[in-house]
Design a protein around this motif. Structure first.
Motif, PDB file in Angstrom:
ATOM      1  N   PHE A   1       4.220  -2.153   3.967  1.00  0.00           N
ATOM      2  CA  PHE A   1       4.635  -3.450   3.451  1.00  0.00           C
ATOM      3  C   PHE A   1       3.975  -4.543   4.278  1.00  0.00           C
ATOM      4  CE2 PHE A   1       7.917  -0.360   2.481  1.00  0.00           C
ATOM      5  CZ  PHE A   1       8.144  -0.579   1.138  1.00  0.00           C
ATOM      6  N   ASP A   2       3.014  -5.258   3.642  1.00  0.00           N
ATOM      7  CA  ASP A   2       2.180  -6.216   4.365  1.00  0.00           C
ATOM      8  C   ASP A   2       1.601  -5.493   5.591  1.00  0.00           C
ATOM      9  OD1 ASP A   2       2.538  -8.362   2.568  1.00  0.00           O
ATOM     10  OD2 ASP A   2       4.484  -8.817   3.449  1.00  0.00           O
ATOM     11  N   THR A   3       1.731  -6.100   6.763  1.00  0.00           N
ATOM     12  CA  THR A   3       1.300  -5.417   7.989  1.00  0.00           C
ATOM     13  C   THR A   3       2.464  -5.321   8.964  1.00  0.00           C
ATOM     14  OG1 THR A   3       0.533  -7.532   8.935  1.00  0.00           O
ATOM     15  CG2 THR A   3      -1.091  -6.189   7.764  1.00  0.00           C
ATOM     16  N   SER A   4       3.690  -5.398   8.438  1.00  0.00           N
ATOM     17  CA  SER A   4       4.862  -5.503   9.303  1.00  0.00           C
ATOM     18  C   SER A   4       5.763  -4.276   9.319  1.00  0.00           C
ATOM     19  CB  SER A   4       5.703  -6.714   8.892  1.00  0.00           C
ATOM     20  OG  SER A   4       6.140  -6.591   7.543  1.00  0.00           O
ATOM     21  N   GLN A   5       5.648  -3.391   8.318  1.00  0.00           N
ATOM     22  CA  GLN A   5       6.579  -2.271   8.251  1.00  0.00           C
ATOM     23  C   GLN A   5       5.993  -1.123   7.449  1.00  0.00           C
ATOM     24  OE1 GLN A   5      10.701  -3.277   7.390  1.00  0.00           O
ATOM     25  NE2 GLN A   5      10.988  -1.427   6.176  1.00  0.00           N
TER      26      GLN A   5
ATOM     27  N   ARG B   1       0.864  -1.173   0.000  1.00  0.00           N
ATOM     28  CA  ARG B   1       0.000   0.000   0.000  1.00  0.00           C
ATOM     29  C   ARG B   1       0.902   1.224   0.000  1.00  0.00           C
ATOM     30  NH1 ARG B   1      -3.410  -1.589   5.222  1.00  0.00           N
ATOM     31  NH2 ARG B   1      -1.500  -2.827   5.520  1.00  0.00           N
ATOM     32  N   ALA B   2       0.671   2.135  -0.931  1.00  0.00           N
ATOM     33  CA  ALA B   2       1.515   3.321  -1.038  1.00  0.00           C
ATOM     34  C   ALA B   2       0.657   4.551  -1.267  1.00  0.00           C
ATOM     35  CB  ALA B   2       2.518   3.162  -2.184  1.00  0.00           C
ATOM     36  N   TYR B   3       0.974   5.596  -0.526  1.00  0.00           N
ATOM     37  CA  TYR B   3       0.304   6.883  -0.683  1.00  0.00           C
ATOM     38  C   TYR B   3       1.360   7.922  -1.014  1.00  0.00           C
ATOM     39  CZ  TYR B   3      -1.478  11.457   0.692  1.00  0.00           C
ATOM     40  OH  TYR B   3      -1.802  12.798   0.716  1.00  0.00           O
ATOM     41  N   SER B   4       1.091   8.773  -2.014  1.00  0.00           N
ATOM     42  CA  SER B   4       2.059   9.793  -2.388  1.00  0.00           C
ATOM     43  C   SER B   4       1.377  11.135  -2.614  1.00  0.00           C
ATOM     44  CB  SER B   4       2.820   9.393  -3.662  1.00  0.00           C
ATOM     45  OG  SER B   4       3.765  10.387  -4.007  1.00  0.00           O
ATOM     46  N   SER B   5       1.948  12.142  -1.996  1.00  0.00           N
ATOM     47  CA  SER B   5       1.460  13.508  -2.207  1.00  0.00           C
ATOM     48  C   SER B   5       2.467  14.334  -3.004  1.00  0.00           C
ATOM     49  CB  SER B   5       1.210  14.185  -0.852  1.00  0.00           C
ATOM     50  OG  SER B   5       2.372  14.133  -0.036  1.00  0.00           O
TER      51      SER B   5
ATOM     52  N   ALA C   1      -0.617   0.603  12.484  1.00  0.00           N
ATOM     53  CA  ALA C   1      -2.079   0.700  12.429  1.00  0.00           C
ATOM     54  C   ALA C   1      -2.524   2.127  12.128  1.00  0.00           C
ATOM     55  CB  ALA C   1      -2.686   0.219  13.743  1.00  0.00           C
ATOM     56  N   MET C   2      -1.819   3.127  12.655  1.00  0.00           N
ATOM     57  CA  MET C   2      -2.163   4.519  12.382  1.00  0.00           C
ATOM     58  C   MET C   2      -2.011   4.841  10.894  1.00  0.00           C
ATOM     59  SD  MET C   2      -0.344   6.397  15.642  1.00  0.00           S
ATOM     60  CE  MET C   2      -0.627   8.036  14.964  1.00  0.00           C
TER      61      MET C   2
END
Length: 282
Positions: free
Chosen positions: A228-232, A116-120, A251-252
């Motif tokens: 990255f997955d739910t680990s990093q 999952r990636a978010y870019s502004s 989680a945040m």
């Protein structure tokens, strides 16, 4: 260790400090006795025990020796290195050039199955064309890197894009609409990039969302990040690179991603925004 605003780094430092303090207590030593055994001022023991000062590897070795727990030295030094690695200034990460910095994250990309990636700021690296990547890294090199290995760094990043097509991986990308018109490079570079964005969004394992620029939005843009997955989580800030592994902070970022994803448009609506940006280049 350079200070950062992340509670992940502070929490990790506190965990290490707690382990050292418990070791001292188990050995039956108070702060003054430990300081005397190590040849330190007592205030140093207090600062390390309360995580106000990060110990060095030599400090940990002396602490373990004074407590009669030298069997714990390697593990605690490894913990220290892990804390130090959470926050890395760009000048440290890129002192040998950009290629090595690009290579360093390849194992992480290869073992991840859910991105999952978010870019502004920019189109995310996995979605960039050669020309767009070259312009991005050239701008980085001019601003903060003395070694010019941009061509090699671009090649590494292009090779990394194979993860889009290999294995059972899922990708969710979110970009602010302003990313589509950030003015980076030439009109030809921008055109090629936007066309590629439309193409790659059609891949069955890839979701591309665009957060529209409009009045009344409920959440303002934030710093770009990768989950990255739910680990990093990796965050690129102006001053450095932050690695987050604390579950509560991951989680945040996951919650923030969900919020932004709910504001984004997809499919035909996303393509319409990309096409609109393309039309402005003609």
């Amino acid at each position: 260790m350079p200070a950062s605003g992340s509670s992940s780094v502070q929490a990790a430092r506190r965990v290490l400090a707690d382990r050292l303090r418990e070791m001292r207590q188990d050995a039956g030593l108070d702060g003054r006795a430990l300081a005397a055994a190590c040849g330190w001022h007592p205030s140093k023991v207090s600062r390390i025990s309360t995580a106000r000062t990060a110990p060095s590897a030599d400090d940990i070795r002396a602490w373990c020796r004074a407590c009669g727990r030298e069997d714990q030295t390697d593990d605690l030094v490894a913990s220290l290195r892990a804390v130090e690695g959470m926050w890395v200034e760009w000048r440290r990460m890129e002192h040998a050039g950009l290629r090595r910095a690009q290579e360093a994250v390849l194992p992480l990309f290869e073992r991840t199955r859910w991105f999952r990636a978010y870019s502004s700021w920019f189109v995310p690296g996995l979605l960039q064309t050669y020309g767009y990547t070259e312009d991005v890294l050239r701008a980085v090199q001019r601003r903060r890197v003395t070694v010019d290995d941009v061509a090699d760094a671009v090649a590494v990043r292009m090779d990394r894009q194979r993860v889009l097509y290999e294995g059972q991986r899922r990708f969710a990308f979110l970009v602010e609409e302003s990313v589509l018109r950030n003015g980076l490079g030439s009109a030809d570079t921008q055109t090629e990039q936007l066309e590629h964005l439309i193409t790659v969004s059609a891949l069955p394992n890839v979701s591309v969302g665009v957060v529209p620029t409009r009045l009344g939005r409920t959440r303002m843009p934030v710093e770009g990040f990768w989950i990255f997955d739910t680990s990093q989580v990796n965050v690129e800030l102006v001053s450095g690179h932050l690695t987050i592994t604390q579950p509560s902070e991951i989680a945040m970022y996951a919650d923030t991603f969900t919020t932004m994803a709910d504001m984004a448009v997809y499919g035909a609506k996303a393509r319409a925004l990309i096409t609109k940006a393309l039309d402005l280049l003609l």
